[in-house]
Design an enzyme around this catalytic site. Structure first.
Site, short mmCIF file in Angstrom:
data_model
loop_
_atom_site.label_atom_id
_atom_site.label_comp_id
_atom_site.label_asym_id
_atom_site.label_seq_id
_atom_site.Cartn_x
_atom_site.Cartn_y
_atom_site.Cartn_z
CG LEU A 1 0.49 4.05 3.75
CD1 LEU A 1 0.97 3.43 5.06
CD2 LEU A 1 -1.00 4.35 3.81
CG ASP B 1 15.38 -3.85 11.72
OD1 ASP B 1 16.21 -3.35 12.50
OD2 ASP B 1 15.56 -3.90 10.49
CD GLU C 1 -2.34 1.10 2.92
OE1 GLU C 1 -3.18 1.98 3.20
OE2 GLU C 1 -2.03 0.17 3.70
#
Length: 295
Positions: free
Chosen positions: A100, A200, A98
């Site tokens: 963004l 992470d 997606e």
């Protein structure tokens, strides 16, 4: 450098299976992809996606990332990009996410609250149902009911073995093996829950939408001690005091965290040594010396 036309053909095929007709799919522009992968913006009509790709990527790397994003997303605790499709075209692996519009600044306290909510999700045991990667380094997620055992066998020992294979022996290995033998003492009386982790969480892997929604991405997820995520936020900095205050208001850190923080940082510094070279050697040795002074 991958052939972008062939790469786009592969992505087109994968996206068609995932979302339907994407006729006219275009490579719009290259984007910053970090130290490990390359990235680009692709578009079909009025729909845009973020694609990350890597020539000769380790097997299953992007699939593991997609599964981790789904694992975080289903909790509803914090926003992550949706993984749309992934695959490999000839010799280049890719992952479509997606798209963004993100900014580096936003409400740090909300990020702290939402990360605490994520860490409140328990998997029952340490590890995960899938192995994955930390950068391009394989990360073992064998299930375990013992946190110290998991951290030794699935985190520290593999990194030290890779360091040895890369030629970083001598003092690092001698002191590292002593650390492994005494690791139980460093986690003595610490009984963490198996929290869902990002895995992470440095500052480059968090951002905010224009509406102020925190977003985390590029996970190396598993279920483990939540303090490992917090330790990673402190390794390279970039997290505001409001983030920590809000996090601890919801999930206070346990006694002994400052010592364990160094142990958890060591995993990532060893990984940087193995990925990027000798510039990280002295830092690894200094952390090990600091930890051994406590046993």
């Amino acid at each position: 450098m991958p052939d972008k036309s062939l790469l786009l053909e592969s992505i087109h095929s994968g996206l068609t299976e995932s979302v339907g007709n994407v006729a006219g799919l275009q490579w719009i522009r290259d984007l910053g992809g970090g130290d490990i992968n390359q990235a680009a913006l692709i578009r079909c009509k009025d729909q845009s996606w973020f694609v990350k790709y890597r020539l000769n990527a380790p097997p299953g790397m992007f699939e593991a990332e997609a599964l981790a994003l789904a694992e975080i997303s289903k909790t509803g605790c914090i926003k992550v990009p949706e993984a749309i499709a992934w695959g490999i075209g000839i010799d280049t692996s890719w992952l479509v996410l997606e798209y963004l519009e993100l900014t580096s600044g936003g409400p740090a306290s909300l990020l702290g609250e939402q990360l605490a909510a994520l860490h409140d999700v328990s998997g029952g045991s340490f590890g995960w149902s899938h192995n994955n990667y930390i950068g391009t380094t394989p990360q073992l997620n064998n299930r375990s009911g013992n946190w110290a055992e998991f951290w030794r066998d699935c985190r520290m020992k593999p990194q030290l073995e890779i360091a040895k294979a890369n030629g970083f022996g001598g003092r690092l290995l001698d002191r590292g093996e002593r650390l492994l033998a005494n690791l139980d003492q460093l986690i003595l009386d610490h009984d963490p829950s198996a929290s869902l982790l990002h895995g992470d969480l440095w500052a480059g892997n968090k951002a905010f939408t224009s509406a102020g929604q925190p977003v985390i991405f590029d996970p190396a997820s598993y279920y483990g001690d939540r303090e490992t995520d917090i330790a990673m936020t402190e390794l390279f900095g970039g997290f505001e005091p409001e983030f920590y205050s809000a996090y601890e208001a919801h999930l206070p850190l346990s006694a002994g965290y400052p010592l364990r923080r160094e142990l958890y940082k060591l995993y990532h510094v060893l990984n940087h040594l193995n990925l990027f070279g000798a510039a990280y050697l002295s830092r690894c040795e200094n952390i090990i010396d600091k930890l051994l002074a406590q046993v």
